[in-house]
Design an enzyme around this catalytic site. Structure first.
Site, PDB file in Angstrom:
ATOM      1  N   GLU A 157       0.799  -1.245   0.000  1.00  0.00           N
ATOM      2  CA  GLU A 157       0.000   0.000   0.000  1.00  0.00           C
ATOM      3  C   GLU A 157       0.825   1.286   0.000  1.00  0.00           C
ATOM      4  OE1 GLU A 157      -2.854  -0.301   3.187  1.00  0.00           O
ATOM      5  OE2 GLU A 157      -3.717  -2.141   2.405  1.00  0.00           O
ATOM      6  N   ASN A 200       2.050  -5.248  -3.157  1.00  0.00           N
ATOM      7  CA  ASN A 200       0.651  -5.553  -2.816  1.00  0.00           C
ATOM      8  C   ASN A 200      -0.137  -4.264  -2.588  1.00  0.00           C
ATOM      9  OD1 ASN A 200      -1.269  -7.679  -2.142  1.00  0.00           O
ATOM     10  ND2 ASN A 200      -1.141  -6.984  -0.012  1.00  0.00           N
ATOM     11  N   HIS A 236     -10.496  -6.644  -1.541  1.00  0.00           N
ATOM     12  CA  HIS A 236     -11.474  -6.489  -0.459  1.00  0.00           C
ATOM     13  C   HIS A 236     -12.675  -5.774  -1.062  1.00  0.00           C
ATOM     14  CE1 HIS A 236      -8.881  -7.817   2.742  1.00  0.00           C
ATOM     15  NE2 HIS A 236      -7.934  -6.992   2.360  1.00  0.00           N
ATOM     16  N   GLU A 266      -6.110 -11.023  -0.940  1.00  0.00           N
ATOM     17  CA  GLU A 266      -6.872 -10.862   0.310  1.00  0.00           C
ATOM     18  C   GLU A 266      -8.371 -10.846   0.038  1.00  0.00           C
ATOM     19  OE1 GLU A 266      -5.367  -7.477   2.522  1.00  0.00           O
ATOM     20  OE2 GLU A 266      -3.319  -7.878   1.872  1.00  0.00           O
ATOM     21  N   ASP A 268     -12.163 -10.904  -0.104  1.00  0.00           N
ATOM     22  CA  ASP A 268     -13.387 -11.081   0.682  1.00  0.00           C
ATOM     23  C   ASP A 268     -14.475 -10.164   0.130  1.00  0.00           C
ATOM     24  OD1 ASP A 268     -12.536  -8.627   1.818  1.00  0.00           O
ATOM     25  OD2 ASP A 268     -12.185  -9.458   3.811  1.00  0.00           O
TER      26      ASP A 268
HETATM   27  C1  XIL Z   1      -5.523  -6.388   8.462  1.00  0.00           C
HETATM   28  C2  XIL Z   1      -5.877  -7.516   9.398  1.00  0.00           C
HETATM   29  O1  XIL Z   1      -6.872  -8.308   8.824  1.00  0.00           O
HETATM   30  C3  XIL Z   1      -6.328  -6.949  10.693  1.00  0.00           C
HETATM   31  O2  XIL Z   1      -6.665  -7.971  11.600  1.00  0.00           O
HETATM   32  C4  XIL Z   1      -5.208  -6.096  11.229  1.00  0.00           C
HETATM   33  O3  XIL Z   1      -5.482  -5.587  12.443  1.00  0.00           O
HETATM   34  C5  XIL Z   1      -4.917  -4.966  10.249  1.00  0.00           C
HETATM   35  O4  XIL Z   1      -4.564  -5.544   9.043  1.00  0.00           O
HETATM   36  N1  XIL Z   1      -4.719  -4.826   3.761  1.00  0.00           N
HETATM   37  C6  XIL Z   1      -3.672  -5.643   4.120  1.00  0.00           C
HETATM   38  C7  XIL Z   1      -3.795  -6.516   5.307  1.00  0.00           C
HETATM   39  O5  XIL Z   1      -2.669  -5.712   3.412  1.00  0.00           O
HETATM   40  O6  XIL Z   1      -2.576  -6.728   5.944  1.00  0.00           O
HETATM   41  C8  XIL Z   1      -4.814  -5.983   6.261  1.00  0.00           C
HETATM   42  O7  XIL Z   1      -4.982  -6.910   7.304  1.00  0.00           O
HETATM   43  C9  XIL Z   1      -6.120  -5.673   5.563  1.00  0.00           C
HETATM   44  C10 XIL Z   1      -5.919  -4.622   4.520  1.00  0.00           C
END
Ligand code: XIL
Length: 394
Positions: A157, A200, A236, A266, A268
């Site tokens: 990020e 990422n 996400h 990631e 969802d």
């Molecule tokens: C999130 C986790 O799911 C949480 O439990 C934590 O507190 C914060 O991070 N992008 C990412 C992940 O790259 O590492 C993040 O994970 C969600 C957003």
């Protein structure tokens, strides 16, 4: 007359047999892990504290349906390196050991993320000190798992959401400019010559401003000879407003043309409350179609969901009025979404999934109930399992 009747019953039973939900237990269909293995897909899930919890269904689900795990937080900078003179390997080692015992792989996430940098951000280090500390950390972390972790997210990020700037305004960027990004990839490569190194990011899945910036940024890395192998698209998504699939496919195509591997890192699809069967059906389609888009691109071989089951997902604490984003419900039962992935991987409907019934939503959740995670929704019948953390001793 009687014979005729018996014959009719027999024909009906035979016709219905393979599609009845009770006809075949889940074990008689291949698991997602078996299907993914057969297709050569890295199919994984993020694991958090519940991995060490008392509910055995968590680990059982992980090893049955996934071939890869990623630490949801235990392998981030601040967690692996909680103090300047200290590394904390126990959780990561425990995950590595589990994966090894179960014939699974571990994906590394993530070496540098401004949000999880812990002490690095709190002390006002000079530029040189900061570069030294980052170098030492990457060398130690990637070096420790050399040859054992096939993919690492090196930087997470770093791109801005704003229209007028390419890079996100973080303490790392303010102090180090883009040097830290180039160097991080080079240091990771030096620590493990065979690991695939990823950048990422979120919100860069479909064509648009952020994905254009991601593309330009990656092209720049390539032109400067920085060893980047892949792009992680976090995925996400809000189930109600998903990006256009053709647009995601087009974005993936141009990334592949940059000679990058593509990982959906990631995934969802969060639902709004109250959950109902139409939303779950849409969620199933979303998962299925995203997996299909990945399978259609020869450089997309990695698909990870961000969590094991709904009650342990990050979505509830992080997104107001949203939840139930994953493949398994609070009771670790496969949701329609599970069968969406299953269908995409198998290329046919799943017998049990066809007969899946959604339990009725019992009343509207109040804000208080939501906060207490006690909502009586279709997928929220059981309270989240309590997690007691067992700290591994070796
Ligand atoms: C999130 C986790 O799911 C949480 O439990 C934590 O507190 C914060 O991070 N992008 C990412 C992940 O790259 O590492 C993040 O994970 C969600 C957003």
């Amino acid at each position: 007359m009687k014979i005729h009747h018996a014959f009719f019953v027999l024909v009906l039973a035979l016709a219905l047999w393979p599609w009845s939900p009770q006809a075949r237990p889940l074990e008689e269909e291949p698991t997602l892990r078996q299907l993914a293995d057969a297709k050569g897909i890295v199919f994984g899930t993020a694991v958090g504290d519940s991995f060490w919890g008392i509910d055995k269904r968590y680990q059982a689900t992980v090893k049955r349906d996934f071939n890869t795990i990623v630490a949801e937080y235990h392998m981030k900078f601040g967690k692996l390196h909680p103090r300047p003179i200290e590394f904390e390997w126990r959780f990561a080692d425990s995950i590595m050991r589990f994966a090894d015992e179960q014939g699974m792989k571990v994906r590394g996430h993530c070496l540098l993320w401004h949000k999880e940098a812990g002490w690095l951000e709190k002390v006002n280090y000079s530029r040189d000190s900061l570069m030294f500390l980052i170098h030492r950390a990457i060398d130690s972390i990637v070096g420790r798992y050399r040859g054992k972790i096939p993919q690492w997210d090196v930087v997470n990020e770093a791109i801005s959401n704003k229209t007028d700037s390419l890079y996100r305004d973080t303490f790392l960027f303010r102090k180090l400019g883009i040097d830290y990004i180039d160097s991080a990839f080079r240091w990771a490569r030096a620590a493990d010559s065979s690991v695939k190194l990823y950048y990422n990011e979120y919100g860069n899945e479909a064509l648009g401003l952020k994905s254009q910036k991601t593309y330009d940024f990656l092209k720049g890395l390539k032109e400067r000879g920085v060893p980047v192998d892949g792009i992680g698209l976090q995925c996400h998504f809000d189930n109600d407003s998903v990006p256009d699939l053709d647009s995601i496919a087009a974005n993936m195509k141009r990334l592949a043309e940059l000679d990058l591997d593509i990982a959906l890192t990631e995934v969802d699809y969060r639902l709004s409350f109250p959950v109902d069967s139409a939303k779950l059906a849409k969620q199933k389609e979303n998962y299925r179609d995203l997996m299909k888009v990945c399978l259609e691109n020869s450089r997309c071989k990695t698909f990870l969901v961000w969590g094991v089951n709904d009650s342990t997902s990050w979505v509830r604490p992080y997104f107001k009025n949203r939840g139930a984003p994953l493949l398994f419900n609070n009771d670790y039962a496969a949701k329609p979404a599970y069968y969406g992935i299953w269908e995409a991987l198998a290329g046919r409907p799943n017998a049990i999934g066809q007969g899946l019934r959604i339990r009725r939503v019992q009343g509207k959740p109040t804000a208080k109930a939501l906060n207490q995670r006690k909502i009586n929704g279709a997928l929220e019948l059981a309270p989240p399992s309590r997690t007691r953390i067992h700290v591994p001793t070796r």
